[in-house]
Scaffold this motif. Structure first.
Motif, short mmCIF file in Angstrom:
data_model
loop_
_atom_site.label_atom_id
_atom_site.label_comp_id
_atom_site.label_asym_id
_atom_site.label_seq_id
_atom_site.Cartn_x
_atom_site.Cartn_y
_atom_site.Cartn_z
N ALA A 127 -7.26 12.25 -5.10
CA ALA A 127 -6.26 12.48 -6.15
C ALA A 127 -5.18 13.43 -5.65
O ALA A 127 -3.99 13.24 -5.95
CB ALA A 127 -6.95 13.05 -7.40
N ALA A 128 -5.57 14.46 -4.89
CA ALA A 128 -4.59 15.40 -4.34
C ALA A 128 -3.64 14.69 -3.39
O ALA A 128 -2.43 14.93 -3.39
CB ALA A 128 -5.30 16.54 -3.63
N LEU A 129 -4.18 13.77 -2.58
CA LEU A 129 -3.33 13.00 -1.66
C LEU A 129 -2.40 12.09 -2.44
O LEU A 129 -1.19 12.01 -2.14
CB LEU A 129 -4.23 12.21 -0.71
N GLN A 130 -2.91 11.40 -3.44
CA GLN A 130 -2.10 10.45 -4.20
C GLN A 130 -1.01 11.14 -5.01
O GLN A 130 -0.02 10.51 -5.38
CB GLN A 130 -3.00 9.61 -5.11
N HIS A 131 -1.17 12.43 -5.25
CA HIS A 131 -0.13 13.19 -5.95
C HIS A 131 1.15 13.24 -5.11
O HIS A 131 2.26 13.30 -5.66
CB HIS A 131 -0.64 14.61 -6.24
N HIS A 132 1.00 13.24 -3.78
CA HIS A 132 2.16 13.33 -2.89
C HIS A 132 2.54 12.00 -2.26
O HIS A 132 3.69 11.81 -1.85
CB HIS A 132 1.87 14.33 -1.75
N HIS A 133 1.57 11.07 -2.18
CA HIS A 133 1.81 9.89 -1.37
C HIS A 133 0.75 8.85 -1.73
O HIS A 133 -0.42 9.19 -1.93
CB HIS A 133 1.69 10.29 0.12
N HIS A 134 1.14 7.60 -1.81
CA HIS A 134 0.18 6.54 -2.06
C HIS A 134 -0.26 5.97 -0.71
O HIS A 134 0.47 5.17 -0.10
CB HIS A 134 0.78 5.45 -2.95
N PRO A 135 -1.42 6.37 -0.23
CA PRO A 135 -1.83 5.97 1.11
C PRO A 135 -2.25 4.51 1.15
O PRO A 135 -2.66 3.92 0.15
CB PRO A 135 -3.03 6.88 1.39
N HIS A 136 -2.15 3.94 2.36
CA HIS A 136 -2.73 2.62 2.60
C HIS A 136 -4.21 2.82 2.86
O HIS A 136 -4.61 3.62 3.70
CB HIS A 136 -2.04 1.97 3.80
N ILE A 137 -5.07 2.11 2.12
CA ILE A 137 -6.52 2.23 2.27
C ILE A 137 -7.08 0.91 2.75
O ILE A 137 -6.80 -0.15 2.17
CB ILE A 137 -7.18 2.64 0.93
N THR A 138 -7.87 0.97 3.82
CA THR A 138 -8.41 -0.25 4.41
C THR A 138 -9.75 0.05 5.08
O THR A 138 -10.08 1.21 5.34
CB THR A 138 -7.43 -0.83 5.46
N ASP A 139 -10.50 -0.99 5.37
CA ASP A 139 -11.70 -0.83 6.19
C ASP A 139 -11.56 -1.62 7.49
O ASP A 139 -12.54 -1.81 8.22
CB ASP A 139 -12.95 -1.27 5.43
N ASP A 140 -10.33 -2.08 7.78
CA ASP A 140 -10.09 -2.91 8.96
C ASP A 140 -9.06 -2.25 9.87
O ASP A 140 -7.85 -2.36 9.66
CB ASP A 140 -9.59 -4.29 8.52
N PRO A 141 -9.52 -1.57 10.92
CA PRO A 141 -8.58 -0.88 11.81
C PRO A 141 -7.74 -1.82 12.67
O PRO A 141 -6.75 -1.39 13.26
CB PRO A 141 -9.50 -0.02 12.69
N THR A 142 -8.12 -3.11 12.75
CA THR A 142 -7.36 -4.03 13.59
C THR A 142 -5.95 -4.28 13.05
O THR A 142 -5.09 -4.78 13.77
CB THR A 142 -8.09 -5.38 13.73
N THR A 143 -5.72 -3.95 11.79
CA THR A 143 -4.40 -4.18 11.18
C THR A 143 -3.45 -3.00 11.42
O THR A 143 -2.32 -3.03 10.94
CB THR A 143 -4.56 -4.39 9.67
N ILE A 144 -3.91 -1.96 12.15
CA ILE A 144 -3.14 -0.72 12.27
C ILE A 144 -2.60 -0.57 13.68
O ILE A 144 -3.35 -0.69 14.67
CB ILE A 144 -4.02 0.50 11.91
N ASP A 145 -1.29 -0.32 13.80
CA ASP A 145 -0.70 -0.01 15.09
C ASP A 145 -1.08 1.43 15.49
O ASP A 145 -1.46 2.24 14.64
CB ASP A 145 0.82 -0.13 15.04
N THR A 146 -0.93 1.73 16.76
CA THR A 146 -1.28 3.07 17.24
C THR A 146 -0.52 4.14 16.46
O THR A 146 0.73 4.14 16.45
CB THR A 146 -0.97 3.20 18.74
N PRO A 147 -1.23 5.06 15.79
CA PRO A 147 -0.55 6.11 15.03
C PRO A 147 -0.17 7.28 15.94
O PRO A 147 -0.47 7.30 17.14
CB PRO A 147 -1.62 6.53 14.02
N HIS A 148 0.49 8.27 15.34
CA HIS A 148 0.78 9.50 16.07
C HIS A 148 -0.45 10.40 16.15
O HIS A 148 -0.67 11.08 17.15
CB HIS A 148 1.93 10.27 15.40
N LEU A 149 -1.25 10.38 15.09
CA LEU A 149 -2.39 11.30 15.02
C LEU A 149 -3.52 10.65 14.23
O LEU A 149 -3.27 9.93 13.26
CB LEU A 149 -1.97 12.62 14.36
N VAL A 150 -4.75 10.87 14.69
CA VAL A 150 -5.94 10.38 14.00
C VAL A 150 -6.80 11.58 13.62
O VAL A 150 -7.04 12.46 14.44
CB VAL A 150 -6.76 9.43 14.90
N ILE A 151 -7.25 11.60 12.37
CA ILE A 151 -8.18 12.63 11.91
C ILE A 151 -9.56 12.00 11.75
O ILE A 151 -9.73 11.07 10.95
CB ILE A 151 -7.73 13.27 10.58
N ASP A 152 -10.51 12.47 12.53
CA ASP A 152 -11.89 11.99 12.43
C ASP A 152 -12.62 12.85 11.40
O ASP A 152 -13.05 13.96 11.69
CB ASP A 152 -12.56 12.09 13.80
#
Length: 489
Positions: free
Chosen positions: A104-129
């Motif tokens: 909810a705190a995240l959605q207050h600032h930004h509507h994130p893309h939520i997925t369970d399939d990493p193959t649809t994602i181009d290389t990002p700048h940063l990954v948080i594990d």
């Protein structure tokens, strides 16, 4: 502050269980406030990394957050909310219901893309594990193992990978990944309260570890006056005073070398000579070669404050027994360890040394450890070294990229900044350094400080070196240790 020469300065290391118990009083009073503090610290580290990567910092940066079901996932999402507030674009990879308040705190600032399939994602700048925390064991299973593989691929393609508390898939206590499953390899690990063993034992998988206390550190110190282990960061090197002479700060005798391995004698003597200013004696079959290399060495027996036996030395049970039954502090290395492993009489005399209060050090690598115990070292190297120390009632130095030194009660870790010391003869140099420091002050801390100097001798090395070059780097390393101690004293 006054300290005894041969003592070390350290950073405490705690088990996950210690951290868990230290957190409970804070969670009882602060609740989500503690998670938000951790997340803000995490976000600040991520923003710093992004600012180094790109002029705009978090603004416009593409960030992927791998989230699991626990508090670790909450830390990652609250951090993502702060980064979104600063203009980042967030993608969440999850197959569970994310932490509701953090989402909810995240959605207050930004509507994130939520997925369970990493193959649809181009290389990002940063990954948080933020998949798993320090309480997890057993490696990553499907689908998280696939996510880890994608995250590691993004990292190889330029993404900076930040782990929350611990790279997912590593055992937080022994640092070992499960060989049957994938694990995360991080560039940066942001942890809370204090260091855990894997941050040191698996440093290559953790990257640079950043620690934020958050008040947990105070609770840890209060409830755990004796941490699980201590990371050596420096120490008080023995230095001469205006009243010193060649005998005053500890004479070392090196029993090393043979006609087959004369170099081992030279290297062990080099370690002792480079480590301290007092006299070094040599007793063995290579006197001519040793004295040619180091004319200041005295050949033969005489008054001594420590004995080192084993490097390149075809040690007989009789030779080892003679030193085992002498009260002088004794360092047993290399071939002498094999003699000890194969001779019950020598083992009996080693046990008697403890009974008589005589200081002894064993310095095995993994193969020598196996010969001494008839089994390979436990994956938890702290446990492995402690078991051997308690069996023989002596100090054990278990060699490795991270060297473990323990008397069975208190444990020190020395992490080498590079692996260039993994070269033939390096251990011979180390045995000489240990002998010199033990001659000055026969304690487990002296052994740890010797290992620290040996490790630091390669700190500025970016190319292969041989063991003699390693010995020649010791004065610079020791100068740095002395200078840092003066600065912090």
């Amino acid at each position: 502050m006054t300290t005894t020469p041969g003592t070390v300065t350290t950073t405490p290391i705690y088990t996950p269980e210690m951290v868990y118990h230290a957190e409970q009083p804070l969670l009882a009073t602060q609740g989500l406030g503690l998670m938000k503090q951790a997340a803000f610290a995490l976000a600040t580290e991520c923003a710093r990394i992004l600012k180094h990567q790109r002029p705009a910092g978090p603004s416009g940066a593409r960030i992927v957050v791998l989230t699991g079901p626990g508090n670790n996932g909450g830390d990652g999402l609250y951090a993502a909310a702060e980064l979104a507030r600063r203009g980042a674009h967030i993608t969440i990879i999850t197959n569970t219901t994310p932490h509701p308040q953090a989402l909810a705190a995240l959605q207050h600032h930004h509507h994130p893309h939520i997925t369970d399939d990493p193959t649809t994602i181009d290389t990002p700048h940063l990954v948080i594990d933020a998949l798993l925390g320090i309480g997890a064991r057993g490696g990553l299973k499907s689908p998280w193992d696939t996510w880890a593989t994608h995250a590691n691929t993004w990292r190889r393609h330029g993404a900076h990978l930040v782990a929350v508390d611990m790279p997912s898939g590593l055992d937080p206590t022994n640092g070992y990944p499960n060989p049957q499953h994938a694990h995360i390899t991080a560039d940066t690990t942001v942890t809370f309260g204090g260091l855990k063993p894997a941050h040191i034992l698996a440093a290559s998988a953790c990257g640079t570890t950043k620690t934020h206390g958050l008040g947990i550190d105070t609770q840890l110190t209060h409830h755990n006056p004796t941490p699980y282990a201590h990371l050596v960061t420096g120490g008080h090197w023995p230095t001469p005073t205006e009243h010193s002479h060649k005998y005053s700060d500890g004479v070392t005798t090196i029993h090393a070398g043979s006609t087959t391995y004369p170099g081992a004698a030279i290297l062990a003597v080099a370690g002792a000579i480079r480590a301290t200013s007092p006299m070094v004696r040599y007793h063995g079959d290579c006197a001519e070669e040793v004295i040619r290399a180091y004319p200041s060495v005295v050949h033969g027996t005489g008054p001594t404050n420590s004995n080192v036996i084993g490097p390149g030395h075809q040690t007989t049970p009789q030779q080892l027994t003679k030193l085992l039954t002498d009260p002088t502090p004794l360092i047993i290395d290399a071939d002498a360890l094999t003699t000890l492993a194969n001779n019950p009489t020598c083992q009996h005399h080693l046990h008697q040394r403890h009974t008589n209060g005589h200081f002894t050090v064993l310095t095995p690598h993994d193969g020598e450890y196996t010969r001494l115990t008839n089994h390979k070292p436990h994956p938890n190297r702290i446990q492995a070294a402690t078991e051997l120390a308690n069996h023989y009632h002596c100090t054990v130095l278990l060699k490795g990229k991270t060297t473990t030194i323990t008397d069975g009660t208190k444990t020190y870790l020395v992490h080498a900044p590079t692996s260039w010391a993994a070269t033939p003869g390096s251990g011979d140099v180390l045995s000489g350094i240990i002998g010199a420091l033990v001659a000055a002050n026969p304690t487990t801390q002296s052994v740890a400080l010797a290992a620290h100097a040996h490790a630091q001798a390669t700190a500025t090395t970016t190319h292969p070196i041989d063991a003699h070059q390693l010995a020649n780097q010791l004065p610079h390393a020791i100068t740095t240790i002395i200078s840092n101690h003066k600065t912090t004293a």
